[in-house]
Design a protein around this motif. Structure first.
Motif, short mmCIF file in Angstrom:
data_model
loop_
_atom_site.label_atom_id
_atom_site.label_comp_id
_atom_site.label_asym_id
_atom_site.label_seq_id
_atom_site.Cartn_x
_atom_site.Cartn_y
_atom_site.Cartn_z
N PRO A 99 -39.88 -19.87 -16.95
CA PRO A 99 -40.28 -18.54 -17.43
C PRO A 99 -39.61 -18.24 -18.77
CG PRO A 99 -38.68 -18.34 -15.65
CD PRO A 99 -39.01 -19.79 -15.77
N ASN A 137 -38.02 -12.37 -14.61
CA ASN A 137 -38.60 -11.87 -13.36
C ASN A 137 -40.05 -11.38 -13.40
OD1 ASN A 137 -35.45 -11.09 -13.23
ND2 ASN A 137 -36.19 -11.72 -11.23
N LEU A 167 -47.54 -16.36 -13.70
CA LEU A 167 -47.73 -17.05 -12.43
C LEU A 167 -49.21 -17.23 -12.09
CD1 LEU A 167 -44.96 -15.39 -10.21
CD2 LEU A 167 -44.88 -17.60 -11.37
N LEU A 219 -38.26 -21.00 -11.06
CA LEU A 219 -38.19 -19.58 -10.76
C LEU A 219 -36.73 -19.14 -10.71
CD1 LEU A 219 -40.81 -19.46 -7.85
CD2 LEU A 219 -41.20 -18.96 -10.28
N ASP A 249 -39.41 -14.52 -6.14
CA ASP A 249 -40.51 -14.94 -7.01
C ASP A 249 -41.43 -15.93 -6.32
OD1 ASP A 249 -39.49 -13.36 -9.08
OD2 ASP A 249 -38.22 -14.98 -9.82
N THR A 250 -40.93 -16.62 -5.29
CA THR A 250 -41.80 -17.53 -4.55
C THR A 250 -42.87 -16.75 -3.79
OG1 THR A 250 -40.34 -17.61 -2.62
CG2 THR A 250 -39.98 -19.25 -4.34
N LEU A 268 -45.49 -15.99 -6.32
CA LEU A 268 -46.26 -17.19 -6.60
C LEU A 268 -47.23 -17.49 -5.46
CD1 LEU A 268 -46.78 -19.60 -8.48
CD2 LEU A 268 -44.93 -20.82 -7.30
N ALA A 275 -42.54 -25.13 -6.70
CA ALA A 275 -41.55 -24.13 -7.08
C ALA A 275 -40.14 -24.67 -6.92
CB ALA A 275 -41.72 -22.87 -6.24
N VAL A 315 -36.40 -22.93 -7.30
CA VAL A 315 -35.58 -21.74 -7.56
C VAL A 315 -34.25 -22.20 -8.14
CG1 VAL A 315 -34.52 -19.68 -6.58
CG2 VAL A 315 -36.73 -20.49 -5.69
N ASP A 319 -31.26 -18.04 -13.31
CA ASP A 319 -31.60 -17.46 -14.60
C ASP A 319 -30.50 -17.75 -15.62
OD1 ASP A 319 -31.59 -15.30 -16.74
OD2 ASP A 319 -33.44 -14.76 -15.69
N THR A 358 -31.51 -12.85 -10.28
CA THR A 358 -31.37 -14.24 -9.85
C THR A 358 -30.82 -14.30 -8.44
OG1 THR A 358 -30.24 -16.35 -10.26
CG2 THR A 358 -29.09 -14.37 -10.95
#
Length: 390
Positions: free
Chosen positions: A92, A96, A112, A130, A135-136, A139, A150, A152, A155, A339
Motif C-alpha cells: 500500500p 489503511n 484493494l 497489508l 485489512d484482510t 480484502l 495477503a 500482514v 506499517d 498496524t
C-alpha cells in the motif's frame, strides 16, 4: 559474483517512491542482490526523475524494463504491472485504505479492488502486503480471489515514526525552533474535498493568527497536489501566505520528522493526519468529508474523536482547547488500527522478500531506521530545496 538476484523497484509517483524507500533498503547491503529502478508513465509522475536522481539509483527505462526478467518486483501501485516479468510484491502507498469512492458506501475501497491488484484482469501479484489483520477482512469483501496472497507485515511509517519519537527535541532543533517556540503543522491529502481546497480561505487566517502568537506554521501538501498543478502554481497560489511566514515542505522531503516536531496538527482524512496521531500532539480536523472516508477505516474513527477547526473562533483558543481535551486513551484505538504488527514491519517484510527471492536472509536483524533530521524552516524560497533522504 555474476549470479545476483535482481529486484525491480517500480516508482510510479513520488508518493509511491517514498513508501518504497522504507522497503528496498532492507535489501541494500546484500551483495547477492542487485536493486534496479524504473518509472512507468503515470498522471502524477512529476518529480519522479528528480527523486530517483537524488537516490543515485540505477534506472532502467520502462520500455526496456518490461522486456527484461527479474527475480522480484516491488510496487506501490498497479499501473502497468501486468507487463512486468517478475513475481510482484504489492504494497500500500498510504495508511489503511482510508478512502472510498464518493457516493458508493459499499463499493470496494481503492487499493484493494481487482483493478488495483490485477490490472486489466491480468495476473495476480505474488503477495499483497497489508498493515493490519483487519485489512484482510476488507480484502475478503472486495477481492476474495486475492485473499490467499495477503501478507500482514505491518506499517513502515508507523514503525519509523514510533522509533523516532525519542528524538523529537532533536528534530525541533533541526527545524530551527527556539526554546519554547510552538510549531503548527498543516497536513493535507489531495482531491476536491481535501484540506488543500480550503487553503485559499483558511491559510491567511491561520497565518495571521499564528503569527500574532509566535507560532510557526508549516504546510505538508500531498505530492499529487504538487504534481497535478505544478510546483510553480502551488508556490504562486500560496505566495502571500509564504510571505506571512507559512513554510512549505517540498514534495521530495520527508514530512514525517516535521510532524514529529509539531505541537499541534491540523489536517484532513489523509494518511499524514492519521500518522500524526502517533506523536501525541493534539489533532484538529479542517476537512472530514464523510462521503469520501472508508467507514471501516481509522480515518472514520479519527473524525469522530478529533475536534473540528472553525474560523469563527480565535485559533489560539481552539489550539488550547484541543490540548486541554486531548486524551491519549481516546486515540489509542485509532493508532492501534494502523498496524497489527507494531515494530515488526522490517522483520516481516524482509522475510517476505527473501522468501520470494529463494534466498536465506542475512544473519543479522532487519533494522528499523530512525528518521533523518529535517531541513530547517527558512524564510522564502529556501523552503523549496528538493532532496531525497532515507
Amino acid at each position: 559474483m555474476t549470479d545476483r538476484k535482481t529486484v525491480l523497484v517500480v516508482v510510479h509517483t513520488v508518493v509511491y517512491g517514498r513508501r518504497l524507500l522504507d522497503i528496498f533498503p532492507l535489501l541494500g547491503a546484500d551483495f547477492r542482490v542487485q536493486v534496479l529502478f524504473t518509472a512507468p508513465p503515470h498522471a502524477f509522475q512529476d518529480g519522479v526523475e528528480q527523486f530517483l536522481r537524488g537516490l543515485g539509483s540505477a534506472v532502467v527505462p520502462w520500455s526496456q524494463a518490461v522486456r527484461m526478467r527479474f527475480d522480484l518486483a516491488l510496487a506501490a501501485g498497479p499501473r502497468g504491472m501486468e507487463e512486468v516479468r517478475a513475481p510482484v510484491v504489492m504494497v500500500p502507498h498510504g495508511a489503511n485504505f482510508l478512502k472510498r469512492m464518493v457516493g458508493e458506501a459499499n463499493s470496494p475501497v481503492p487499493g484493494l479492488r481487482p483493478g488495483d491488484l490485477a490490472p486489466g484482469g491480468g495476473k495476480l501479484p505474488a503477495a499483497v502486503v497489508l498493515a493490519h489483520r483487519a485489512d484482510t477482512r476488507e480484502l475478503a469483501r472486495t477481492f476474495p480471489g486475492a485473499l490467499p496472497l495477503a501478507a500482514v507485515a505491518g506499517d513502515p511509517v508507523h514503525d519509523r515514526m514510533t522509533a523516532s519519537l525519542p528524538a523529537r527535541e532533536r528534530y525541533r532543533a533541526a527545524l530551527g525552533l527556539r526554546a519554547g517556540q510552538k510549531l503548527l503543522a498543516l497536513t493535507t491529502t489531495w482531491g476536491p474535498r481535501s484540506f488543500f481546497t480550503r487553503f485559499e480561505a483558511l491559510l491567511p487566517w491561520l497565518a495571521e493568527q499564528a503569527g500574532r502568537a509566535d507560532i510557526r506554521v508549516v504546510a505538508l501538501i500531498h505530492t499529487n497536489v504538487w504534481s497535478g498543478h505544478g510546483a510553480w502554481q502551488v508556490r504562486s497560489w500560496l505566495s502571500r501566505c509564504r510571505a506571512w511566514g507559512v513554510h512549505l515542505v517540498p514534495p521530495t522531503a520527508d514530512w514525517r520528522a516535521t510532524v514529529l516536531g509539531a505541537d499541534w496538527v491540523i489536517g484532513d482524512h489523509g494518511s499524514a493526519t492519521l500518522y500524526a496521531t502517533l506523536t501525541g500532539a493534539p489533532v484538529l480536523l479542517a476537512a472530514t468529508p464523510e462521503q469520501e472516508i472508508n467507514p471501516r477505516s481509522p480515518a472514520a474513527a479519527l473524525a469522530r474523536v478529533a475536534p473540528a477547526l472553525s474560523p469563527a473562533r480565535p485559533l489560539t483558543e481552539q489550539l488550547a482547547y484541543a490540548a486541554e481535551e486531548y486524551r491519549p486513551e481516546e486515540y489509542a484505538p485509532i493508532t492501534s488500527r494502523i498496524t497489527s504488527e507494531p515494530g515488526r514491519f522490517s522483520r516481516n517484510m524482509r522475510a517476505l522478500m527473501y522468501r520470494h527471492l529463494g534466498l536465506g536472509q542475512p544473519a543479522y536483524p532487519a533494522e528499523t531506521r530512525p528518521l533523518p533530521m529535517p531541513p530547517p524552516l527558512r524564510e522564502g524560497d529556501a523552503d523549496e530545496v528538493w532532496e531525497v533522504t532515507a
